[in-house]
Design a protein around this motif. Sequence first.
Motif, mmCIF file in Angstrom:
data_model
loop_
_atom_site.group_PDB
_atom_site.id
_atom_site.type_symbol
_atom_site.label_atom_id
_atom_site.label_comp_id
_atom_site.label_asym_id
_atom_site.label_seq_id
_atom_site.Cartn_x
_atom_site.Cartn_y
_atom_site.Cartn_z
ATOM 1 N N VAL A 1 12.964 -9.399 -0.792
ATOM 2 C CA VAL A 1 11.786 -10.233 -1.026
ATOM 3 C C VAL A 1 10.669 -9.776 -0.093
ATOM 4 O O VAL A 1 10.850 -9.740 1.133
ATOM 5 N N ILE A 2 9.512 -9.409 -0.658
ATOM 6 C CA ILE A 2 8.354 -8.964 0.121
ATOM 7 C C ILE A 2 7.218 -9.946 -0.116
ATOM 8 O O ILE A 2 6.771 -10.132 -1.256
ATOM 9 N N GLU A 3 6.756 -10.586 0.951
ATOM 10 C CA GLU A 3 5.714 -11.608 0.845
ATOM 11 C C GLU A 3 4.365 -11.056 1.295
ATOM 12 O O GLU A 3 4.266 -9.966 1.870
ATOM 13 N N HIS A 4 3.311 -11.857 1.044
ATOM 14 C CA HIS A 4 1.949 -11.623 1.547
ATOM 15 C C HIS A 4 1.401 -10.254 1.142
ATOM 16 O O HIS A 4 0.757 -9.558 1.939
ATOM 17 N N ALA A 5 1.649 -9.837 -0.069
ATOM 18 C CA ALA A 5 1.090 -8.583 -0.581
ATOM 19 C C ALA A 5 -0.298 -8.843 -1.173
ATOM 20 O O ALA A 5 -0.497 -9.813 -1.905
ATOM 21 N N ARG A 6 -1.250 -7.971 -0.844
ATOM 22 C CA ARG A 6 -2.603 -8.132 -1.363
ATOM 23 C C ARG A 6 -2.648 -7.892 -2.861
ATOM 24 O O ARG A 6 -1.756 -7.285 -3.444
ATOM 25 N N ALA A 7 -3.740 -8.365 -3.469
ATOM 26 C CA ALA A 7 -3.888 -8.216 -4.918
ATOM 27 C C ALA A 7 -3.924 -6.750 -5.327
ATOM 28 O O ALA A 7 -3.389 -6.368 -6.376
ATOM 29 N N SER A 8 -4.564 -5.892 -4.499
ATOM 30 C CA SER A 8 -4.617 -4.466 -4.826
ATOM 31 C C SER A 8 -3.230 -3.829 -4.781
ATOM 32 O O SER A 8 -2.933 -2.902 -5.549
ATOM 33 N N ILE A 9 -2.351 -4.335 -3.895
ATOM 34 C CA ILE A 9 -0.980 -3.823 -3.830
ATOM 35 C C ILE A 9 -0.225 -4.193 -5.101
ATOM 36 O O ILE A 9 0.498 -3.374 -5.680
#
Length: 675
Positions: A398-406
């Motif tokens: 689980v990977i959190e806090h990814a930017r919209a561009s990511i």
Amino acid sequence: MSLLGSAAINQGRHIGLQQLEAMSTFSRSFLGPNKRYKLIQDEASGEATLVWSCCRLLEQLELSDSVGQLLTESTRAQREALHSGTASLVFLAGIWSRVALECLHKGIPIPHIMAGLSKGLELCVEGCRYIAVTVEVVCKAALQKQELGGMQLGSCDCMTAAFGVSSLTAGEREITRDTVKTLNEELKLCSVKEKLPPKRRINLRHSRHFQSSDSSEAEGARSMASLYAQDSKGSHLVQLAEAVSHGCETSMNLVIEASRIQCRHSSGDQSSTVLDVDKLATCLLPGLSEENSCVFHGYVILLCAEQASVAKHFEDRELKISIVNGDLSEHYYHIGFNRPKKVTKVCDLSHLAGVSQKKEWVDQALRIVRSLSIDILLVSGVVTQQLKDHCLSHNILVIEHARASILKAFSTTTGALPISYVTQLSERCVGAGVRVNVLREYCGAGKTQKAVVSVDACGMTLATAVLASSVHAKLQSLEDQFWSCAYRMHHALKDGKLLPGAGETELLCIHQLYKHMGKTSPEKQEREDELSKARQTEETRWVAPYEQVVLQLMAEGWMDYISTLLVNCGQVVTKAQAWTYIAQQLRDWDKTPHVLVGAPLKRDLMDTMQGKRGTEEKRMLERESEMVGVYDNMTVKFETWRRALDLVFLVLQTDTEIITGINDRQAQDRDFMFL
């Protein structure tokens, strides 16, 4: 006639302008390349924060007054939109507040103050457009300079030596640690430096771009320069980066390497773009020294020991990914969600059955994820801790806090469709072809085991700058420096033009203002041409009766800006010397029309402005060609000027309405005058 047009308001009652001028004083140390760190301490809690920019400083201050909040919002908007120029914005807002106060003290009506300042800014912007230099001219001048003196151009691939690993993708061979270490020792982390022969060594005004090196290092750098010469886009980017680095060489080197990674992994035609800031990310790595900062292909994140064990389990496998745009919790609703009206919840049957609603949602979400064999959950928001624990136990990363561009980069590359709720997951929303690589393990704060993990996919142009520092408080400043450099490059490539930096553009503004006022230099400020004044019609006098006074004060404000910049850069010791230097530059400009004397103008610009050059000018060109020019972004500079002036106008008008209790909309009171 309206109240604002009939008389000036007492200067002493314009508290807002005085506050804005006072608050802008702290920006002096942030102006120029030699920014100084400031330590902000909370007297109540004793906690301290290290800041490097005006925007970060304002965020740490408790500004309860309206002017402070306006200044904070203006700098925040500047940083979010342009990622540069916050120090100039705050400093100019203070200068032009002082100009407005001085005009009020002289009895100039407010509409004439605003008209004069607006006219002055228009003159400055219009004049600066003529000295804008194209990116091609800047790069060509830098290459001409490179022929005269050896320039070190390093391949920033050696930065990965700090991690002891290379960027691993399908089809690429791994660079051995010994080879990378050799490159690292030879090129000194790819700094762009200057080697001048002993007989031609000069005192450099912009020493942040240069550093002496031995002959062996220069030879190795020239060999790397030949590699860059083979790639026109890479060479073009390096020369441009040197011109807009503004003293942040280490961060700019990371930007150059990120651009090279993007070009290397791009499959389409990249002729139109060299650097894509939307495909950049940062990962902060506390505990290690700054020499460990480097750039990797893919999305690099810092994970705890439990998540790192899952990542190790996924190595050398192609994984499935799901993208969630929002929070992954039972109470999350997307922005456009509207709750149904006139609906009342009577009871929850899950409580009667002895099962909580949260546990029921977690079980349902986990069941959906497992049924689709999803290996990675990429979430832009946060994930419920209970669901995270269940995912880890079932080897789901689980990977959190990814930017919209990511999210967009992974969606485009893997074919995964972003969803808002876990119940929307289906087979067509799941992407494939993702790879995970554990780059390094180390002990974080409190001796907790952490790991640096790279998540990428074939054909993805995403690059991540890993920023390390042994001082945890500096990490945010290093991140701000990286994004400032990246966006300076982005704006330069987007605009296609640059303005001369180091105060040269502002010096032109002073010249433009004096030229419009009919004055050639500061020494002739008190002389008035009686003949031209007599010819001036009454109509012109009524339209702009105070224009020259306002423009004169505005020119003095620009001189204050340039003098502060020269002092901070170390070119002069005191502001008195700076003012003398500025006056001399303006006198030289009057003697040599159309040429900005003392500025490192390039040969192409000089050839355009002058047809023939004398012997003295040739010597000047040869001397200046050995120096790398400093340039600023044209769009950023103009937008910073406008934002600063708009802020001053807003405070000025607000103060006026507070003092008089009348605004322009109250037409019934316009014929009254308060004394």
